[in-house]
Design an enzyme around this catalytic site. Structure first.
Site, short mmCIF file in Angstrom:
data_model
loop_
_atom_site.label_atom_id
_atom_site.label_comp_id
_atom_site.label_asym_id
_atom_site.label_seq_id
_atom_site.Cartn_x
_atom_site.Cartn_y
_atom_site.Cartn_z
N LYS A 196 0.22 11.53 6.03
CA LYS A 196 0.54 10.44 6.95
C LYS A 196 1.16 9.27 6.19
O LYS A 196 2.17 8.69 6.61
CB LYS A 196 -0.74 10.03 7.68
CG LYS A 196 -0.64 8.93 8.66
CD LYS A 196 -1.30 7.62 8.34
CE LYS A 196 -2.53 7.57 7.53
NZ LYS A 196 -3.03 6.23 7.23
N LYS A 252 0.84 -1.21 0.00
CA LYS A 252 0.00 0.00 0.00
C LYS A 252 0.88 1.25 0.00
O LYS A 252 0.59 2.23 -0.69
CB LYS A 252 -0.93 -0.03 1.22
CG LYS A 252 -1.75 1.23 1.45
CD LYS A 252 -2.89 1.38 0.45
CE LYS A 252 -3.46 2.78 0.41
NZ LYS A 252 -4.46 3.12 1.34
P1 NA7 Z 1 -11.12 9.36 8.81
O1 NA7 Z 1 -12.39 9.73 8.14
O2 NA7 Z 1 -10.19 10.42 9.27
O3 NA7 Z 1 -11.50 8.44 10.08
C1 NA7 Z 1 -10.56 8.05 11.00
C2 NA7 Z 1 -11.18 7.12 12.00
O4 NA7 Z 1 -10.14 6.73 12.95
C3 NA7 Z 1 -12.30 7.75 12.81
O5 NA7 Z 1 -13.26 6.76 13.09
C4 NA7 Z 1 -11.56 8.19 14.07
O6 NA7 Z 1 -12.42 8.31 15.18
C5 NA7 Z 1 -10.62 7.04 14.26
N1 NA7 Z 1 -9.49 7.34 15.15
C6 NA7 Z 1 -8.49 8.23 14.94
N2 NA7 Z 1 -7.62 8.22 15.97
C7 NA7 Z 1 -8.09 7.30 16.84
C8 NA7 Z 1 -7.62 6.81 18.09
N3 NA7 Z 1 -6.49 7.28 18.65
N4 NA7 Z 1 -8.34 5.85 18.70
C9 NA7 Z 1 -9.48 5.38 18.12
N5 NA7 Z 1 -9.97 5.79 16.95
C10 NA7 Z 1 -9.28 6.74 16.32
O7 NA7 Z 1 -10.24 8.37 7.91
P2 NA7 Z 1 -10.71 7.41 6.71
O8 NA7 Z 1 -11.91 6.65 7.10
O9 NA7 Z 1 -10.70 8.18 5.44
O10 NA7 Z 1 -9.43 6.44 6.63
C11 NA7 Z 1 -9.20 5.45 7.62
C12 NA7 Z 1 -7.95 4.67 7.26
O11 NA7 Z 1 -8.07 4.08 5.94
C13 NA7 Z 1 -6.69 5.50 7.20
O12 NA7 Z 1 -5.59 4.77 7.66
C14 NA7 Z 1 -6.53 5.82 5.71
O13 NA7 Z 1 -5.19 6.12 5.39
C15 NA7 Z 1 -7.06 4.58 5.05
P3 NA7 Z 1 -13.17 9.72 15.53
O14 NA7 Z 1 -14.45 9.69 14.75
O15 NA7 Z 1 -12.22 10.82 15.09
O16 NA7 Z 1 -13.34 9.67 16.98
#
Ligand code: NA7
Length: 293
Positions: free
Chosen positions: A234, A166
């Protein structure tokens, strides 16, 4: 199958919804409460969602988030059943993936890394392409779930190889787009019509899937996020880290990373990564225009 789905961001919410539509028994969890998926149960913690799950599917931002959701307070690791599979669709570090996989292997749990490509439209339409690392027998068990969320699976090797691949893919997306953005900026400054340049690109060997996908958005100056700049940034950083660990030099990507750094300082991190163009335009003192603009 009984699935815990952890992380309901842009990608995760649609993916979980497609699992429900395919008839799977899904329990969802998201760090910020309030995000729902019709037809899925909601759990208050990752550990609660994981109780009794055959598969724990993750889709969170980055390596730290995966670590927290699995191994942190109330993390999924507390209630993983022996024989369960963790499938991780977040894009994270390949070497951290191996460490995490080793930790859960001690509990008889397998790790399949399954990052994907296809953006939010692919997640919504169930047409993602999964880039997968893990044991064949585990991937076989996950096939009904992959089929509900995507159109193709590429197994690249053992656990970790999905993430490694990836990163190699996103490296190309980031650099191809930057090439396109620089070409548009230069051509505009030299008085060339950008719509005509795009038509020429599409008729020649310069064409690419990246340009085909991005050009209509760029020409309409629509930078709403399909893939946010912060997430591509990232991935670029992850790629540079993985390259450093492997003693590989990536001078082109290093330069692209600097553009992302500056675009972030300009306040563009939540726009689509296509918005890196605006920085080039600012430096050149021009604005790319499409026919519709
Ligand atoms: P988004 O829309 O930015 O969503 C990120 C998700 O990750 C969201 O549910 C966040 O929860 C969650 N998140 C972020 N940090 C944490 C921590 N520390 N603990 C738990 N959950 C967390 O990203 P995408 O859906 O576009 O992409 C997700 C992945 O797929 C990413 O790696 C891309 O590169 C590919 P929140 O709602 O902010 O509480």
């Amino acid at each position: 199958m009984r699935v815990a789905f952890l992380g309901l961001g842009i990608m995760g919410q649609s993916m979980a919804s497609n699992l429900v539509k395919a008839g799977h028994e899904v329990t969802v969890w998201n760090r910020t409460p309030g995000k729902l998926v019709e037809g899925a149960a909601v759990a208050p913690t990752p550990a609660a969602a994981t109780q009794g799950a055959e598969v724990v599917w993750l889709c969170v931002s980055d390596t730290d988030a995966v670590e927290e959701v699995i191994f942190g307070k109330d993390g999924a690791a507390l209630s993983l059943s022996e024989g369960a599979i963790i499938a991780d669709s977040s894009t994270i570090s390949p070497s951290a993936t191996l460490k995490f996989a080793e930790k859960v292997a001690a509990k008889g749990v397998a790790w399949v890394d399954a990052p994907m490509t296809g953006s939010k439209i692919g997640a919504r339409d169930g047409t993602l392409v999964f880039i997968v690392g893990g044991e064949e027998q585990n991937i076989e068990r996950l096939k009904p779930l992959f089929a509900a969320m995507g159109k193709k699976i590429f197994r690249m090797g053992e656990t970790g190889k999905g993430q490694a691949t990836k990163l190699a893919m996103n490296l190309q997306i980031a650099m191809i787009y930057e090439g396109f953005a620089e070409a548009l900026t230069l051509a505009t400054k030299l008085g060339v019509d950008s719509q005509q340049l795009v038509s020429l690109i599409e008729a020649t060997m310069v064409r690419s899937g990246v340009v085909e996908y991005k050009a209509p958005f760029v020409l309409q100056r629509d930078f709403t996020p399909n893939f946010p700049l912060r997430l591509m940034h990232k991935d670029i950083r992850l790629t540079l880290e993985a390259a450093k660990e492997a003693r590989v030099k990536l001078p082109g990507l290093q330069t692209v990373e600097e553009i992302y750094e500056l675009a972030t300082e300009e306040g563009n991190k939540d726009l689509d990564y296509a918005a890196t163009l605006t920085l080039l335009e600012k430096w050149a003192g021009v604005q790319v225009k499409g026919k519709a603009a």
